[in-house]
Design an enzyme around this catalytic site. Structure first.
Site, PDB file in Angstrom:
ATOM      1  N   SER A 135      12.696  -3.232  47.656  1.00  0.00           N
ATOM      2  CA  SER A 135      13.810  -3.409  48.295  1.00  0.00           C
ATOM      3  C   SER A 135      14.804  -2.509  47.751  1.00  0.00           C
ATOM      4  O   SER A 135      14.664  -1.156  47.871  1.00  0.00           O
ATOM      5  CB  SER A 135      14.108  -4.987  48.134  1.00  0.00           C
ATOM      6  OG  SER A 135      15.290  -5.206  49.072  1.00  0.00           O
ATOM      7  N   ASP A 165       7.635  -6.800  57.259  1.00  0.00           N
ATOM      8  CA  ASP A 165       8.991  -6.789  56.830  1.00  0.00           C
ATOM      9  C   ASP A 165       9.815  -5.966  58.032  1.00  0.00           C
ATOM     10  O   ASP A 165       9.363  -4.837  58.523  1.00  0.00           O
ATOM     11  CB  ASP A 165       9.001  -6.033  55.655  1.00  0.00           C
ATOM     12  CG  ASP A 165      10.486  -6.000  55.064  1.00  0.00           C
ATOM     13  OD1 ASP A 165      11.287  -6.746  55.547  1.00  0.00           O
ATOM     14  OD2 ASP A 165      10.821  -5.038  54.373  1.00  0.00           O
ATOM     15  N   HIS A 217       7.987  -8.424  53.015  1.00  0.00           N
ATOM     16  CA  HIS A 217       8.799  -7.583  52.101  1.00  0.00           C
ATOM     17  C   HIS A 217       8.468  -7.607  50.760  1.00  0.00           C
ATOM     18  O   HIS A 217       8.544  -6.549  49.877  1.00  0.00           O
ATOM     19  CB  HIS A 217      10.345  -8.108  52.492  1.00  0.00           C
ATOM     20  CG  HIS A 217      11.364  -7.252  51.681  1.00  0.00           C
ATOM     21  ND1 HIS A 217      11.723  -6.285  52.092  1.00  0.00           N
ATOM     22  CD2 HIS A 217      12.105  -7.782  50.561  1.00  0.00           C
ATOM     23  CE1 HIS A 217      12.801  -5.870  51.394  1.00  0.00           C
ATOM     24  NE2 HIS A 217      13.160  -6.849  50.293  1.00  0.00           N
TER      25      HIS A 217
END
Length: 510
Positions: free
Chosen positions: A175, A367, A427
């Protein structure tokens, strides 16, 4: 001869003295009794603060798991979660650490654990994140300060753990760590602090523009939006306004309000019940309630937060209880400070680093927020090691032996850069696809992508192809034969007290 013997004695004494000194230094960080630790965990942990308030505006928290495999004792892996301002204990207890917490507040060993691949270091950073704390209420957060603070922390860490100084170091995360990792790696190289073996970034927030550019295309590709529909046309208009805002600010840093509105439109409208339900932006296979849209995910977070906020857990991890009173996953103040400073693309740093450091960019395909299309767009435009992009090189599938006849993911690798996709992963790839992630990262650590199975390989004990089903079909037949033959022996020879004569029939009472 005597002088040589004396030299050996003195050297031996020095080694013993240094070892004892290291033990005393390490003693204050040793995790001696972690609550509900799995009984079959055989590793060793160190955690705490390095007491650097004289150098920093606070103190960073670390948690290190020593490698449980002797062959990897000189490989170390730094893991960072994103946010900005989200704790790396997400990684330690939900992703790549040796165990995971369940809803009964007990820990189970994690099959996807990375402490079988090297020493694992988790750091809560920037200041104010997780168990780390800031002394300044109005603290500053940006990539330059973050990387400098981390390098100061890391120098002290290597002083406290000198046995880690000559390790081969990998930096991994996900991320917003797509910002952290390149900046930290560049700073560590600048200071020549460690031998960098590689960088691995999962679903990274690397170039903000590439994410916003691909949101609508991702939804169309996944069949969630029909481009020609009224909704598709409305989102296209909102998307165009976002891109226009980027054109005006040039570098991609500054006011992103139009793009945030575009994202807000998607989360509100791409739903069967707009305003009530929405997609989970971190895993499109899951539904969420509006306006959380995945912000309450992973669902382990509720009991993880409760556990890490207990005094027992914090004491065991040597947390400074005078400064830290509980644990929260993400600190909004850190995120707001980053937003004020503006966030630029870290792709130029990646381009510079990959000339000497292997880099893996991996993406969970489910994601939405940091989707794989943005990664593909990034690599197509990236120039590294004498060429642009992957030069029409095709992606190769990889499989997990015995799991499925379908690919677990795909990868393409060239000139020190590897791009990988993991099928149906979120994710947080290690969270929901730990085995696929461990298979991929092992190949990366060993610089051996050729070891990834490129064709389906069922479990060895089941054969392959149709033989697997033949074996499975024979099992019940074989068991039936064994049972019938056993009954025959028992009745024929009176084995185990089951002869025909043992019991007389009992007549029913009238």
């Amino acid at each position: 001869m005597i002088s040589k013997l004396l030299k050996i004695v003195l050297l031996t004494a020095g080694v013993i003295g240094n070892t004892l000194a290291d033990s005393r230094i390490h003693e204050q960080y040793l995790v001696k009794a972690f609550p509900n630790e799995p009984v079959d965990y055989e590793g060793r942990m160190h955690a705490g603060h390095l007491n650097q308030t004289d150098q920093l505006d606070g103190d960073l928290f670390f948690w290190m798991f020593e490698s449980v495999k002797p062959e990897y004792e000189h490989r170390s892996i730094l893991w960072l979660n994103g946010g900005p301002g989200c704790s790396s204990e997400d990684g330690s207890l939900m992703e790549v650490g040796p165990f995971r917490l369940d809803d009964n507040n007990t820990f189970q060993l994690n099959p996807g654990r990375w402490d079988e691949l090297g020493n694992l270091l988790f750091v809560d950073q920037p200041l104010g994140t997780g168990y780390s704390y800031s002394l300044a209420k109005d603290f500053q957060s940006n990539n330059e300060k973050m990387a400098n603070d981390f390098s100061i922390f890391f120098e002290k860490f290597l002083e406290e753990f000198p046995e880690r100084a000559n390790d081969e170091w990998f930096i991994a995360g996900e991320s917003f760590a797509g910002q952290y990792i390149p900046h930290i790696a560049a700073k560590l190289k600048e200071k020549n602090l460690v031998n960098l073996g590689g960088l691995a970034i999962g679903n990274g927030w690397i170039n903000p523009l590439s994410h916003y550019e691909t949101y609508l295309n991702y939804l169309v590709e996944k069949g969630m939006v029909d481009f020609e529909s009224e909704l598709g046309q409305y989102l296209h208009h909102s998307w165009a306004e976002c891109l226009l805002a980027f054109d005006k600010i040039g570098s991609g840093s500054g006011d992103l309000s139009k793009c945030e509105s575009f994202l807000g439109d998607i989360l509100y409208m791409v739903s069967k019940e707009p305003g009530k339900a929405c997609m989970n932006m971190y895993d499109i296979s899951l539904e969420s309630t509006y306006p959380t849209c995945g912000m309450d995910w992973p669902y382990d977070l509720s009991y993880l937060t409760e556990f890490l906020s207990t005094r027992e857990a914090m004491t065991s991890l040597n947390v400074n209880l005078e400064k830290v009173h509980d644990w929260e996953e993400c600190n909004d103040d850190v995120a707001l400070q980053y937003a004020r400073e503006g966030i630029e693309s870290s792709s130029k740093l990646i381009q510079d680093l990959v000339s000497t450091v292997p880099i893996l960019l991996f993406y969970g395909e489910n994601d939405f927020l940091c989707n794989y299309l943005s990664g593909e767009k990034l690599t197509r435009s990236l120039e590294w090691n004498g060429a642009v992009g992957f030069q029409n090189q095709s992606a190769q599938p990889f499989y997990l032996p015995g799991y499925s006849d379908q690919p677990s993911g795909s990868y393409v690798s060239s000139r020190n850069l590897t791009f990988a996709r993991i099928v149906e992963a979120s994710h947080m790839v290690p969270y929901d696809h730990p085995n696929e992630m461990k298979t991929l990262i092992t190949a990366f650590f060993n610089n051996d992508f050729a070891s990834l199975p490129s064709v389906p390989k069922p479990s060895p004990d089941l054969g392959n192809g149709n033989y697997k089903w033949l074996y499975l079909g024979l099992i019940p037949v074989a068991l039936t034969i064994i049972i019938l033959f056993s009954i025959y022996l028992c009745r024929r020879f009176g084995l185990f007290g089951l002869s025909k004569q043992r019991y007389q029939p009992i007549s029913p009472t009238p």
